[in-house]
Design a protein around this motif. Structure first.
Motif, short mmCIF file in Angstrom:
data_model
loop_
_atom_site.label_atom_id
_atom_site.label_comp_id
_atom_site.label_asym_id
_atom_site.label_seq_id
_atom_site.Cartn_x
_atom_site.Cartn_y
_atom_site.Cartn_z
N VAL A 33 -0.56 -3.89 2.52
CA VAL A 33 0.11 -5.17 2.33
C VAL A 33 1.63 -5.04 2.28
O VAL A 33 2.35 -6.00 2.56
N ASN A 34 2.14 -3.85 1.95
CA ASN A 34 3.59 -3.69 1.79
C ASN A 34 4.38 -4.03 3.05
O ASN A 34 5.44 -4.65 2.97
N VAL A 35 3.88 -3.62 4.21
CA VAL A 35 4.62 -3.88 5.45
C VAL A 35 4.48 -5.32 5.91
O VAL A 35 5.20 -5.76 6.81
N ALA A 36 3.54 -6.07 5.30
CA ALA A 36 3.33 -7.46 5.69
C ALA A 36 4.04 -8.45 4.78
O ALA A 36 3.94 -9.67 4.98
N LEU A 37 4.77 -7.95 3.78
CA LEU A 37 5.40 -8.85 2.82
C LEU A 37 6.42 -9.78 3.49
O LEU A 37 6.54 -10.96 3.11
N GLY A 38 7.15 -9.25 4.47
CA GLY A 38 8.12 -10.08 5.19
C GLY A 38 7.46 -11.23 5.94
O GLY A 38 7.82 -12.41 5.74
N PRO A 39 6.47 -10.94 6.81
CA PRO A 39 5.78 -12.03 7.51
C PRO A 39 5.06 -13.00 6.58
O PRO A 39 5.03 -14.21 6.84
N ILE A 40 4.49 -12.49 5.49
CA ILE A 40 3.83 -13.38 4.53
C ILE A 40 4.86 -14.32 3.90
O ILE A 40 4.64 -15.53 3.77
N ILE A 286 6.60 3.37 -2.54
CA ILE A 286 6.20 2.74 -1.27
C ILE A 286 6.68 1.30 -1.22
O ILE A 286 7.18 0.81 -0.19
N PHE A 287 6.57 0.58 -2.34
CA PHE A 287 7.04 -0.80 -2.38
C PHE A 287 8.55 -0.86 -2.13
O PHE A 287 9.03 -1.65 -1.30
N CYS A 288 9.31 -0.02 -2.81
CA CYS A 288 10.77 -0.04 -2.67
C CYS A 288 11.21 0.33 -1.26
O CYS A 288 12.12 -0.28 -0.68
N LEU A 289 10.56 1.34 -0.67
CA LEU A 289 10.91 1.74 0.69
C LEU A 289 10.60 0.63 1.68
O LEU A 289 11.39 0.36 2.60
N ALA A 290 9.43 -0.02 1.52
CA ALA A 290 9.07 -1.11 2.44
C ALA A 290 10.07 -2.26 2.35
O ALA A 290 10.49 -2.82 3.37
N VAL A 291 10.45 -2.63 1.13
CA VAL A 291 11.43 -3.70 0.95
C VAL A 291 12.78 -3.30 1.55
O VAL A 291 13.43 -4.09 2.24
N TYR A 292 13.21 -2.08 1.30
CA TYR A 292 14.50 -1.61 1.82
C TYR A 292 14.50 -1.60 3.35
O TYR A 292 15.46 -2.09 3.99
N LEU A 293 13.46 -1.07 3.96
CA LEU A 293 13.41 -0.98 5.41
C LEU A 293 13.39 -2.36 6.06
O LEU A 293 14.01 -2.57 7.11
N HIS A 294 12.71 -3.30 5.42
CA HIS A 294 12.63 -4.65 5.99
C HIS A 294 13.91 -5.44 5.76
O HIS A 294 14.48 -6.02 6.69
N ARG A 295 14.40 -5.43 4.50
CA ARG A 295 15.51 -6.31 4.17
C ARG A 295 16.88 -5.70 4.47
O ARG A 295 17.79 -6.40 4.90
N ALA A 296 17.05 -4.43 4.19
CA ALA A 296 18.35 -3.81 4.42
C ALA A 296 18.50 -3.26 5.83
O ALA A 296 19.57 -3.33 6.42
N GLN A 297 17.40 -2.69 6.38
CA GLN A 297 17.46 -2.11 7.72
C GLN A 297 17.02 -3.08 8.81
O GLN A 297 17.21 -2.81 9.99
N GLY A 298 16.42 -4.19 8.41
CA GLY A 298 16.03 -5.22 9.37
C GLY A 298 14.84 -4.86 10.23
O GLY A 298 14.65 -5.42 11.32
N LEU A 299 13.97 -3.94 9.77
CA LEU A 299 12.81 -3.55 10.57
C LEU A 299 11.69 -4.57 10.42
O LEU A 299 11.48 -5.13 9.35
N ASP A 300 10.93 -4.78 11.49
CA ASP A 300 9.75 -5.64 11.40
C ASP A 300 8.59 -4.83 10.84
O ASP A 300 8.73 -3.64 10.50
N ALA A 301 7.43 -5.49 10.71
CA ALA A 301 6.28 -4.84 10.07
C ALA A 301 5.86 -3.57 10.80
O ALA A 301 5.57 -2.54 10.18
#
Length: 464
Positions: A33-40, A286-301
């Motif tokens: 679920v961590n990588v899907a937080l952005g799309p959710i 894992i939660f912090c890395l997923a948030v960082y990669l999505h929000r700070a690095q702009g990566l998609d899921a």
């Protein structure tokens, strides 16, 4: 006789496969679920605190109900309890996939957590009772831990692929066929265990849920309202007070859900403490890395999952190799090696965090994956001290401590992230992670030293 023995071996192997599949699917759901937080969030709305509740709605329920689930495993039989847990988990997964609002999704995640809680202690009890010989049990626990590693490893990548191809709802639907396959193997190849009637500790269960919810909620609200906010302080104070009441109740009731006598065995107590630290760091990181990669690095899921692949692939590999390492060097040394690697990895991430690129972070995250060496080892230590008629309860207590650590890890380390998941806050989160891993190393070294002293004393005692 040879054919009968071969059939029995094959049946035990298939039964273990079913047990491991059930464990895999609930572990998979903790990371997928961590990588899907952005799309959710884009679909249903919600900021960082909402994302934490999507993760912790599952983990918190999982942790708080595990204690009663251990009693369930002893009361109805571990196979029956396992199948009940699978059914609830599959229904919750289907409800998550169909959720039309954030509230419905979080409630469905709670249902998933309840199913996972029923399943977890039953899976351990079935392994322990299906493989009574120490050597066979150690190998079976290595495979069981490996299934956890596969779930952790596959979660981010599989989640990224499914979100990119089919949308975020697919990450929950994938659980249903896996649960069905596990149930079929269990029914055909695993015998029911003996039932032991242990009354349910209702006051203790209610206090456990309320205490964990209050503490977790308090840490989560710090991210949006700050440490000094009235709501934050009220939740944290209430959580501490309820935790104190829980301890008092467990010491006074006739049939406590957490038997204080279990903690008189110091090896078990140390394994429980290490398990709490381990999941605190693993789930929180894992939660912090997923948030960082999505929000700070702009990566998609998909690209977030791929960025986490080296870490999670090493996690899965190390979980499988742990059984062999434990056979050669023992449980304590395997734990020390794993948690030392975690300490080093977290320290490196904290030093790299300001302005760190995704590529720069990957080698350090690989070190975090090596921590999986500790998983089967600490589990074996905890179960080795379990009374034979209390295996379900003992495994419930051990895994409740781990899942409690996971829920608090997401809440506490998530609270150290600012709302945009910047690299500065990532540094603070991983400094805290390194400190926690180092605490686990100290606990393991102390436990190893104490056990060696005890063995030497026994060997030199007269008449032995």
């Amino acid at each position: 006789m040879t054919l009968i023995a071969a059939d029995a071996t094959r049946s035990r192997a298939l039964g273990l496969t079913g047990i491991c599949l059930g464990f895999l699917v609930i572990t998979l759901d903790a990371t997928i679920v961590n990588v899907a937080l952005g799309p959710i969030g884009a679909d249903l709305g919600g900021a960082l605190p909402a994302a934490q509740w999507i993760v912790n709605g599952y983990t918190l329920t999982f942790a708080s109900l595990l204690l009663s689930a251990g009693v369930l495993a002893d009361h109805v039989g571990s196979r029956t309890g396992f199948l009940i847990g699978l059914a609830i988990f599959a229904l919750g997964s289907a409800a998550c996939a169909g959720a039309g609002s954030l509230t419905v999704l979080i409630v469905a995640r709670v249902v998933q957590g309840a199913g996972a809680a029923a399943l977890m202690p039953c899976s351990l009890a079935l392994v322990a009772l299906s493989f009574p010989e120490a050597h066979d049990r150690r190998r079976a626990l290595g495979l069981w831990g490996g299934a956890s590693g596969i779930g952790l490893a596959a979660g981010p990548v599989l989640g990224g692929v499914l979100v990119a191809a089919l949308g975020w709802r697919a990450i929950f639907l994938v659980n249903v066929p896996i649960a069905a396959a596990a149930a079929l193997l269990l029914v055909r190849h695993v015998d029911e265990t003996r039932r032991h009637a242990h009354p349910l500790d209702v006051p203790g269960q209610l206090l456990a849920v309320a205490g964990l919810a209050s503490l977790t909620g308090g840490f989560i609200t710090t991210g949006s309202q700050g440490w000094g906010a009235t709501l934050t302080v009220a939740l944290l104070v209430a959580g501490i007070a309820i935790a104190g009441a829980f301890v008092i109740v467990e010491r006074s009731v006739a049939h406590p859900m957490v038997d204080p006598l279990l903690f008189r065995e110091r090896t078990f107590s140390t394994a429980v403490a290490i398990g709490t630290v381990f999941n605190f760091c693993l789930y929180g990181a894992i939660f912090c890395l997923a948030v960082y990669l999505h929000r700070a690095q702009g990566l998609d899921a998909l690209h977030t999952g791929l960025a986490l692949l080296p870490m999670t692939a090493v996690t899965g590999t190390m979980a499988f190799l742990s059984g062999r390492l434990v056979s050669r060097v023992g449980e304590w040394r395997a734990i020390v090696v794993g948690l030392t690697a975690g300490t080093a990895g977290a320290l490196l991430i904290s030093l790299e965090a300001p302005g760190a690129s995704t590529t720069a972070l990957i080698p350090s995250t690989v070190l975090l994956g090596v921590t999986a060496l500790a998983m089967p080892a600490m589990t074996a230590l905890a179960l080795s001290r379990a009374p034979r008629d209390r295996v379900g309860l003992t495994s419930g207590v051990f895994n409740a401590s781990r899942q409690t650590g996971g829920a608090l890890g997401v809440a506490v380390l998530g609270a150290l992230l600012v709302s945009d998941g910047s690299s500065v806050s990532l540094r603070a989160a991983f400094m805290a992670t390194a400190a926690a891993y180092a605490t686990g190393v100290a606990l393991a070294l102390s436990g190893h030293r104490r056990e060696r002293v005890g063995s030497l004393a026994s060997a030199t005692s007269p008449g032995l």
